[in-house]
Design a protein around this motif. Structure first.
Motif, PDB file in Angstrom:
ATOM      1  N   MET A 100       0.844  -1.205   0.000  1.00 37.69           N
ATOM      2  CA  MET A 100       0.000   0.000   0.000  1.00 37.69           C
ATOM      3  C   MET A 100       0.872   1.245   0.000  1.00 37.69           C
ATOM      4  SD  MET A 100      -3.068   1.219   0.103  1.00 37.69           S
ATOM      5  CE  MET A 100      -3.711   2.850   0.340  1.00 37.69           C
ATOM      6  N   LEU A 101       1.797   1.240   0.948  1.00 37.84           N
ATOM      7  CA  LEU A 101       2.651   2.418   1.062  1.00 37.84           C
ATOM      8  C   LEU A 101       3.590   2.544  -0.133  1.00 37.84           C
ATOM      9  CD1 LEU A 101       2.600   4.034   3.957  1.00 37.84           C
ATOM     10  CD2 LEU A 101       5.059   3.718   3.689  1.00 37.84           C
ATOM     11  N   ALA A 124       5.354   5.043  -5.212  1.00 35.96           N
ATOM     12  CA  ALA A 124       5.630   4.891  -6.640  1.00 35.96           C
ATOM     13  C   ALA A 124       4.834   5.915  -7.430  1.00 35.96           C
ATOM     14  CB  ALA A 124       5.265   3.482  -7.096  1.00 35.96           C
ATOM     15  N   ARG A 125       3.583   6.112  -7.013  1.00 37.59           N
ATOM     16  CA  ARG A 125       2.750   7.071  -7.715  1.00 37.59           C
ATOM     17  C   ARG A 125       3.330   8.479  -7.546  1.00 37.59           C
ATOM     18  NH1 ARG A 125      -2.259   5.665  -5.766  1.00 37.59           N
ATOM     19  NH2 ARG A 125      -2.268   7.367  -4.273  1.00 37.59           N
ATOM     20  N   GLU A 126       3.834   8.739  -6.350  1.00 38.87           N
ATOM     21  CA  GLU A 126       4.397  10.056  -6.122  1.00 38.87           C
ATOM     22  C   GLU A 126       5.618  10.307  -6.993  1.00 38.87           C
ATOM     23  OE1 GLU A 126       5.022  10.573  -1.942  1.00 38.87           O
ATOM     24  OE2 GLU A 126       2.846  10.691  -1.682  1.00 38.87           O
ATOM     25  N   GLN A 127       6.421   9.243  -7.172  1.00 40.64           N
ATOM     26  CA  GLN A 127       7.625   9.415  -7.984  1.00 40.64           C
ATOM     27  C   GLN A 127       7.270   9.654  -9.440  1.00 40.64           C
ATOM     28  OE1 GLN A 127      10.210   6.151  -7.188  1.00 40.64           O
ATOM     29  NE2 GLN A 127      11.170   7.226  -5.461  1.00 40.64           N
ATOM     30  N   ALA A 128       6.139   9.040  -9.884  1.00 42.02           N
ATOM     31  CA  ALA A 128       5.743   9.202 -11.266  1.00 42.02           C
ATOM     32  C   ALA A 128       5.249  10.618 -11.548  1.00 42.02           C
ATOM     33  CB  ALA A 128       4.642   8.197 -11.615  1.00 42.02           C
ATOM     34  N   VAL A 159       4.561  15.065  10.520  1.00 43.61           N
ATOM     35  CA  VAL A 159       3.682  13.959  10.131  1.00 43.61           C
ATOM     36  C   VAL A 159       3.343  14.056   8.648  1.00 43.61           C
ATOM     37  CG1 VAL A 159       1.411  12.918  10.464  1.00 43.61           C
ATOM     38  CG2 VAL A 159       2.711  13.707  12.440  1.00 43.61           C
ATOM     39  N   TYR A 160       2.987  15.264   8.218  1.00 42.95           N
ATOM     40  CA  TYR A 160       2.591  15.437   6.820  1.00 42.95           C
ATOM     41  C   TYR A 160       3.762  15.169   5.874  1.00 42.95           C
ATOM     42  CZ  TYR A 160       0.421  17.460   2.663  1.00 42.95           C
ATOM     43  OH  TYR A 160      -0.090  17.655   1.401  1.00 42.95           O
ATOM     44  N   ALA A 161       4.977  15.498   6.302  1.00 37.86           N
ATOM     45  CA  ALA A 161       6.142  15.246   5.449  1.00 37.86           C
ATOM     46  C   ALA A 161       6.338  13.740   5.235  1.00 37.86           C
ATOM     47  CB  ALA A 161       7.391  15.861   6.075  1.00 37.86           C
ATOM     48  N   ARG A 162       6.012  12.940   6.264  1.00 36.83           N
ATOM     49  CA  ARG A 162       6.123  11.479   6.143  1.00 36.83           C
ATOM     50  C   ARG A 162       4.989  10.899   5.325  1.00 36.83           C
ATOM     51  NH1 ARG A 162       9.567  10.356  10.533  1.00 36.83           N
ATOM     52  NH2 ARG A 162      11.310  11.612   9.830  1.00 36.83           N
ATOM     53  N   LEU A 163       3.802  11.433   5.514  1.00 35.14           N
ATOM     54  CA  LEU A 163       2.596  10.866   4.918  1.00 35.14           C
ATOM     55  C   LEU A 163       1.914  11.957   4.112  1.00 35.14           C
ATOM     56  CD1 LEU A 163       1.044   8.186   4.983  1.00 35.14           C
ATOM     57  CD2 LEU A 163      -0.281   9.075   6.883  1.00 35.14           C
ATOM     58  N   HIS A 164       2.324  12.058   2.848  1.00 30.86           N
ATOM     59  CA  HIS A 164       1.923  13.205   2.051  1.00 30.86           C
ATOM     60  C   HIS A 164       0.569  12.978   1.380  1.00 30.86           C
ATOM     61  CE1 HIS A 164       4.166  16.856   1.392  1.00 30.86           C
ATOM     62  NE2 HIS A 164       3.578  16.992   0.226  1.00 30.86           N
ATOM     63  N   THR A 165      -0.442  12.704   2.183  1.00 33.38           N
ATOM     64  CA  THR A 165      -1.784  12.476   1.627  1.00 33.38           C
ATOM     65  C   THR A 165      -2.782  13.272   2.438  1.00 33.38           C
ATOM     66  OG1 THR A 165      -2.133  10.640   3.124  1.00 33.38           O
ATOM     67  CG2 THR A 165      -1.235  10.104   0.973  1.00 33.38           C
ATOM     68  N   LYS A 166      -4.049  13.208   1.989  1.00 28.45           N
ATOM     69  CA  LYS A 166      -5.101  13.894   2.728  1.00 28.45           C
ATOM     70  C   LYS A 166      -5.169  13.336   4.138  1.00 28.45           C
ATOM     71  CE  LYS A 166      -9.054  15.180   0.539  1.00 28.45           C
ATOM     72  NZ  LYS A 166     -10.426  15.004   0.014  1.00 28.45           N
ATOM     73  N   LEU A 169      -4.659  15.274   7.781  1.00 31.35           N
ATOM     74  CA  LEU A 169      -5.591  15.234   8.920  1.00 31.35           C
ATOM     75  C   LEU A 169      -4.909  14.688  10.168  1.00 31.35           C
ATOM     76  CD1 LEU A 169      -8.940  14.112   7.279  1.00 31.35           C
ATOM     77  CD2 LEU A 169      -8.407  16.309   8.336  1.00 31.35           C
ATOM     78  N   LEU A 170      -4.146  13.589   9.984  1.00 28.27           N
ATOM     79  CA  LEU A 170      -3.408  13.012  11.110  1.00 28.27           C
ATOM     80  C   LEU A 170      -2.442  14.034  11.694  1.00 28.27           C
ATOM     81  CD1 LEU A 170      -2.432   9.364  10.095  1.00 28.27           C
ATOM     82  CD2 LEU A 170      -3.656  10.111  12.144  1.00 28.27           C
ATOM     83  N   GLY A 171      -1.727  14.705  10.795  1.00 29.30           N
ATOM     84  CA  GLY A 171      -0.743  15.688  11.229  1.00 29.30           C
ATOM     85  C   GLY A 171      -1.394  16.801  12.030  1.00 29.30           C
ATOM     86  N   LEU A 172      -2.514  17.315  11.504  1.00 21.60           N
ATOM     87  CA  LEU A 172      -3.199  18.398  12.212  1.00 21.60           C
ATOM     88  C   LEU A 172      -3.666  17.922  13.580  1.00 21.60           C
ATOM     89  CD1 LEU A 172      -5.188  19.944   9.234  1.00 21.60           C
ATOM     90  CD2 LEU A 172      -3.348  21.022  10.514  1.00 21.60           C
ATOM     91  N   GLY A 173      -4.194  16.682  13.605  1.00 21.59           N
ATOM     92  CA  GLY A 173      -4.640  16.136  14.897  1.00 21.59           C
ATOM     93  C   GLY A 173      -3.481  16.038  15.873  1.00 21.59           C
TER      94      GLY A 173
END
Lengths: 192, 270
Positions: free
Chosen positions: A1-2, A7-11, A113-120, A124-128
């Protein structure tokens, strides 16, 4: 999953090279925006008047999300320095110190957190996590440093700290909501 | 939203008093030392010295006291709360009783000290921003941070950020005002509703403001890059900071004050 995600991000097309100067100027500009937004303050019903909500953490968070934790922290620094220079700080330097630590705890956690997990979900996790760490850090610092510096004696600390915890929670959640809504609209512009 | 009444940043009052003419580096250091010393004061004698120093500074700065106390109203509640808490919660000899509350002499003393401490902090910080323009404060900060360059503090870059931010605050204030008026003309309401509603009402202000700020930032970056800006290395300045004899006097007086206040901790403990 990760791995699929990365991979999608690199593309995706790489963002154009950012010069240090460009980051520096954006940080400065966001700091100025944050300062301007301090004037958009209002009283949250049920809280004493020296605790006012203002959206000045939104630019800080946007800076942290767009350019990383260091940039976010720098925006917070610029904001706090402007706050002090402007004479808006009615408590000498204590207000500035409290303002700075609040923003730092919030933005560094959230953007790490957002830098590690660059998704929506990461946002949200980061803000929390940012709100949680901000509330926790400020509870401790208010108890041991800021409120005693204001001269509140030990017996009076607990109820005041409880009030500030609640206030920081509400303020953090409002700012998180705003950042989330605004950042989504902004993101096409941010990648330069 | 009482935004944008006055566009000037800070509260700088130009003047030519002794305090105005001090080097910003001196003023920042003096205020910093004062604030640290303030927290070491534990007896009345020390507070007398500190109040004397503050009064001397205010008199020398020729700043109308009205300006100094203008910012006080918002903290008035906190000051009174602090005083009341100290008065009633400190144990000691009974001064008077008010229902279940017992006020003590020790509490009265503690309360006065705490209120004084807060007032002094506030007055000295305002005095610094009243007598020094934001730009020279930034210059002063850069100079003070300068020696820390060797441990990796980018003093010049930090000062450049502050300068840019100061330069663009009026522009962005005007921009925010324009956006708010434009949105209000379209029926936006910034002033009513519950907190969530009010926060949400800020979105139509925030998005255009950010867009404009980023556009200005990138334009400025392009302009600076095309003029070959490359940081602080070997840059010359138009206004150089110069310390004079005045600064030496100020430093000496401040050092004397600090020594006396800290010394009083041992000479007259409590």
């Amino acid at each position: 999953m990760l791995s699929a995600r990365s991979a999608r991000e690199q593309a995706a097309p790489r963002p154009k090279a950012t010069s240090a100067l460009r980051v520096l100027i954006r940080v400065a500009m966001l700091g100025a925006v944050a300062f301007v937004l301090m004037y958009a303050e209002f009283i949250l019903p049920g809280f004493p008047t020296f605790l006012q909500y203002d959206p000045s953490d939104v630019p800080t968070l946007i800076g942290g999300f767009a350019m990383g934790p260091v940039a976010g922290a720098l925006v917070a620094g610029v904001k706090a320095t402007l706050f002090f220079l402007s004479g808006k700080d009615e408590a000498g330097a204590i207000g500035t110190a409290a303002n700075l630590t609040t923003s730092l705890a919030f933005v560094i956690t959230a953007s790490l957190v957002y830098a590690r997990l660059h998704t929506k979900r990461g946002a949200l996790l980061g803000l929390g996590a940012g709100v949680a760490s901000m509330v926790a850090v400020m509870a401790v610092l208010n108890y041991y440093a800021f409120l005693p510096a204001y001269g509140v004696p030990a017996e009076g600390l607990i109820p005041l700290v409880k009030t500030t915890v609640l206030f920081n929670l509400v303020k953090g959640l409002l700012n998180s909501g705003l950042t989330f809504l605004v950042y989504k609209k902004m993101s096409p512009l941010l990648h330069l | 939203m009482s935004m944008l009444r006055d566009i000037t940043i800070g509260q700088y009052l130009s003047g030519s008093s002794v305090v105005h003419r001090l080097d910003p580096r001196t003023k920042i250091t003096v205020v910093g030392v004062f604030m640290i010393v303030l927290f070491t004061a534990i007896n009345a004698q020390a507070y007398v010295v500190l109040v004397g120093f503050a009064v001397l500074s205010v008199v020398l700065a020729e700043v109308p006291p009205r300006m100094l106390f203008r910012g006080l109203r918002p903290v008035l509640f906190l000051l009174m709360l602090t005083f009341a808490l100290q008065l009633f919660l400190t144990r000691g000899h009974v001064l008077f009783t008010l229902g279940p509350l017992v006020a003590t002499w020790e509490g009265l003393r503690q309360g006065i000290f705490m209120v004084l401490r807060l007032l002094l902090l506030l007055v000295m910080a305002s005095l610094l921003t009243l007598t020094t323009s934001p730009v020279s404060l930034t210059d002063g900060l850069e100079a003070i941070l300068g020696p820390f360059r060797f441990v990796g503090v980018p003093a010049h870059e930090l000062a450049m950020m502050m300068t840019i931010a100061l330069r663009f605050i009026p522009t962005l204030m005007e921009e925010a005002d324009k956006i708010m008026k434009a949105q209000m003309a379209r029926g936006a309401d910034f002033e009513s509703g519950n907190p969530i509603r009010r926060a949400r009402s800020l979105i139509p202000l925030l998005v255009p403001l950010f867009v404009s700020a980023f556009r200005r930032a990138d334009e400025l970056a392009t302009a600076m890059e095309s003029r070959c800006y490359r940081g602080g290395h070997k840059r010359t300045r138009l206004h150089r900071l110069r310390a004079t004899g005045l600064d030496a006097y100020a430093a000496a007086v401040t050092a004397g004050m600090a020594l006396i206040v800290i010394g009083l901790r041992w000479w007259i403990p409590l």
